[in-house]
Design a protein around this motif. Sequence first.
Motif, short mmCIF file in Angstrom:
data_model
loop_
_atom_site.label_atom_id
_atom_site.label_comp_id
_atom_site.label_asym_id
_atom_site.label_seq_id
_atom_site.Cartn_x
_atom_site.Cartn_y
_atom_site.Cartn_z
N GLY A 92 5.07 -79.67 17.94
CA GLY A 92 3.91 -79.01 18.54
C GLY A 92 2.74 -79.93 18.80
O GLY A 92 2.59 -80.98 18.16
N CYS A 93 1.91 -79.54 19.78
CA CYS A 93 0.69 -80.30 20.11
C CYS A 93 -0.38 -80.00 19.06
O CYS A 93 -0.58 -78.85 18.67
CB CYS A 93 0.20 -79.91 21.49
N GLY A 94 -1.09 -81.03 18.66
CA GLY A 94 -2.13 -80.88 17.64
C GLY A 94 -3.28 -80.01 18.09
O GLY A 94 -3.97 -79.40 17.27
N LEU A 95 -3.51 -79.92 19.39
CA LEU A 95 -4.60 -79.09 19.91
C LEU A 95 -4.09 -77.77 20.47
O LEU A 95 -4.83 -77.05 21.13
CB LEU A 95 -5.39 -79.84 20.97
N LYS A 98 0.62 -75.94 25.25
CA LYS A 98 1.89 -75.21 25.17
C LYS A 98 3.04 -76.08 24.70
O LYS A 98 3.92 -75.63 24.00
CB LYS A 98 2.20 -74.54 26.52
N GLU A 99 3.05 -77.32 25.10
CA GLU A 99 3.98 -78.26 24.51
C GLU A 99 3.33 -79.63 24.42
O GLU A 99 2.45 -79.95 25.20
CB GLU A 99 5.29 -78.34 25.32
N CYS A 100 3.76 -80.41 23.47
CA CYS A 100 3.29 -81.78 23.35
C CYS A 100 4.11 -82.62 24.32
O CYS A 100 5.34 -82.60 24.28
CB CYS A 100 3.48 -82.29 21.93
N ASN A 101 3.41 -83.34 25.19
CA ASN A 101 4.09 -84.02 26.29
C ASN A 101 3.35 -85.31 26.58
O ASN A 101 2.19 -85.29 26.99
CB ASN A 101 4.07 -83.09 27.50
N ALA A 102 4.04 -86.43 26.39
CA ALA A 102 3.39 -87.73 26.58
C ALA A 102 3.00 -87.98 28.03
O ALA A 102 2.13 -88.81 28.31
CB ALA A 102 4.32 -88.84 26.09
N LYS A 104 1.62 -85.70 29.99
CA LYS A 104 0.36 -84.99 30.21
C LYS A 104 -0.27 -84.73 28.85
O LYS A 104 -0.33 -83.59 28.39
CB LYS A 104 0.63 -83.67 30.94
N PRO A 105 -0.69 -85.78 28.18
CA PRO A 105 -1.09 -85.65 26.78
C PRO A 105 -2.48 -85.05 26.61
O PRO A 105 -3.32 -85.15 27.50
CB PRO A 105 -1.08 -87.09 26.28
N CYS A 106 -2.70 -84.44 25.45
CA CYS A 106 -4.04 -84.01 25.09
C CYS A 106 -4.81 -85.23 24.57
O CYS A 106 -4.21 -86.28 24.32
CB CYS A 106 -3.99 -82.91 24.03
N PRO A 107 -6.12 -85.11 24.38
CA PRO A 107 -6.91 -86.29 23.99
C PRO A 107 -6.54 -86.90 22.64
O PRO A 107 -6.90 -88.05 22.37
CB PRO A 107 -8.35 -85.77 23.98
N VAL A 108 -5.89 -86.16 21.76
CA VAL A 108 -5.51 -86.76 20.47
C VAL A 108 -4.03 -87.10 20.38
O VAL A 108 -3.55 -87.48 19.32
CB VAL A 108 -5.87 -85.85 19.27
N HIS A 109 -3.34 -86.97 21.50
CA HIS A 109 -1.88 -87.11 21.45
C HIS A 109 -1.41 -88.36 20.69
O HIS A 109 -0.63 -88.25 19.74
CB HIS A 109 -1.30 -87.12 22.87
N ASP A 110 -1.88 -89.54 21.11
CA ASP A 110 -1.36 -90.77 20.49
C ASP A 110 -1.61 -90.79 18.99
O ASP A 110 -0.70 -91.07 18.20
CB ASP A 110 -1.99 -91.99 21.15
N LYS A 111 -2.83 -90.49 18.62
CA LYS A 111 -3.17 -90.52 17.19
C LYS A 111 -2.42 -89.44 16.42
O LYS A 111 -2.01 -89.66 15.28
CB LYS A 111 -4.68 -90.32 17.01
N PHE A 112 -2.27 -88.30 17.07
CA PHE A 112 -1.62 -87.19 16.38
C PHE A 112 -0.13 -87.46 16.21
O PHE A 112 0.44 -87.21 15.14
CB PHE A 112 -1.84 -85.89 17.14
N VAL A 113 0.49 -87.98 17.23
CA VAL A 113 1.93 -88.26 17.15
C VAL A 113 2.21 -89.26 16.04
O VAL A 113 3.20 -89.14 15.31
CB VAL A 113 2.45 -88.78 18.51
N PHE A 114 1.31 -90.20 15.88
CA PHE A 114 1.47 -91.19 14.81
C PHE A 114 1.54 -90.49 13.45
O PHE A 114 2.45 -90.74 12.63
CB PHE A 114 0.31 -92.17 14.86
N LYS B 143 -5.63 -78.51 28.96
CA LYS B 143 -4.74 -77.35 29.11
C LYS B 143 -3.48 -77.79 29.84
O LYS B 143 -3.43 -78.88 30.39
CB LYS B 143 -5.44 -76.21 29.85
N ARG B 144 -2.51 -76.89 29.83
CA ARG B 144 -1.27 -77.20 30.57
C ARG B 144 -0.63 -75.89 31.00
O ARG B 144 -0.68 -75.43 32.04
CB ARG B 144 -0.27 -77.95 29.68
S1 FES Z 1 -0.03 -83.31 23.76
FE1 FES Z 1 -1.32 -82.79 22.12
S2 FES Z 1 -0.33 -83.85 20.51
FE2 FES Z 1 0.94 -84.39 22.17
#
Ligand code: FES
Lengths: 144, 144
Positions: A92-95, A98-102, A104-114, B143-144
């Motif tokens: 799941g996406c941290g924010l 609907k889905e976590c997707n590299a 079209k990432p959300c602003p915390v994607h990289d840090k959150f995925v780590f 958003k997505r």
């Molecule tokens: S898109 Fe939000 S954590 Fe990957």
Amino acid sequence: MFSKACEYGIRAATYIAMQSIDGRRVSLNEISGEIDSPTAFTAKILQQLSRNGIIDATKGANGGYGMSSTDIKKTTLSQIVFAIDGDNIYAGCGLGLKECNAEKPCPVHDKFVFIRDNLRQMLENTSLHEMTLGLATGLTYLKR
Amino acid sequence: MFSKACEYGIRAATYIAMQSIDGRRVSLNEISGEIDSPTAFTAKILQQLSRNGIIDATKGANGGYGMSSTDIKKTTLSQIVFAIDGDNIYAGCGLGLKECNAEKPCPVHDKFVFIRDNLRQMLENTSLHEMTLGLATGLTYLKR
DNA sequence: CTTTATTCGGATGTTTTTATCCGATTTACT
DNA sequence: AGTAAATCGGATAAAAACATCCGAATAAAG
Ligand code: FES
Ligand code: FES
């Protein structure tokens, strides 16, 4: 982080594993007493774990819950978490997108995925056997 | 990981910060539309952020939400998470014991504290300003 | 065969989280 | 003053999570 159901599930499975190492089969009442969880609710969670093949449940007198020693070594926390909470922690996406997707990432994607990957690896690399090690020596606890 | 309220709160604050950088004040309807969140529920969350001094809310015509540029740089994700979800992410036991305590740890304490601290540091080191950087260039999305 | 110990499964209840509704209040503009 | 645009605050509703209850099924032991 985890649901209550998942927390109880991990604690219960760990207790079952510890007792199974000593060759003891345990009942619902003993489990909920030793891990300090609501009894009837714990029963539902143990059913889920049983249906997922994580623990063995046997009805009737001298029944109860147990695990084979090979399962104790092979079963990881990630399997328990997945059986109860599904894969939203891993995928799941941290924010809450609907889905976590590299792509079209959300602003915390990289840090959150780590962090999420750290967690996933921790869960995948921790077996129930390892969970029981500290319990026997009194270094760790399943209730307080 | 975070509650829905917290997810919406972070997305909303990030959107408000981005628009405030351009000198634009934004309304509830614009926010919920742009971050794809339920409008009335978002209003409640914005009230919480306003009461905690994280955003500025102004009633009346030409009112709406905004942030000062110093606040945009100073405010971190950890402040937003704390304002909405409290400190259970930072302080709670991963297995749900009544408190996380290194003197009487649960079996995952060491591993869990490591991950929890990673998360805490990430949240403390990420400012809203940093959150907005990718949005303007179309590298990240709310958003997505 | 009966009793006892146990889990199973479905129904139900409670609490928390998520979400909506609507009148009150505030502010700007005409 | 009047109107429109906006948030505020309290009541309410819906959904999900958490939890309990109880009869049915199963298995061992007397
Ligand atoms: S898109 Fe939000 S954590 Fe990957
Ligand atoms: S005691 Fe469980 S995480 Fe610290």
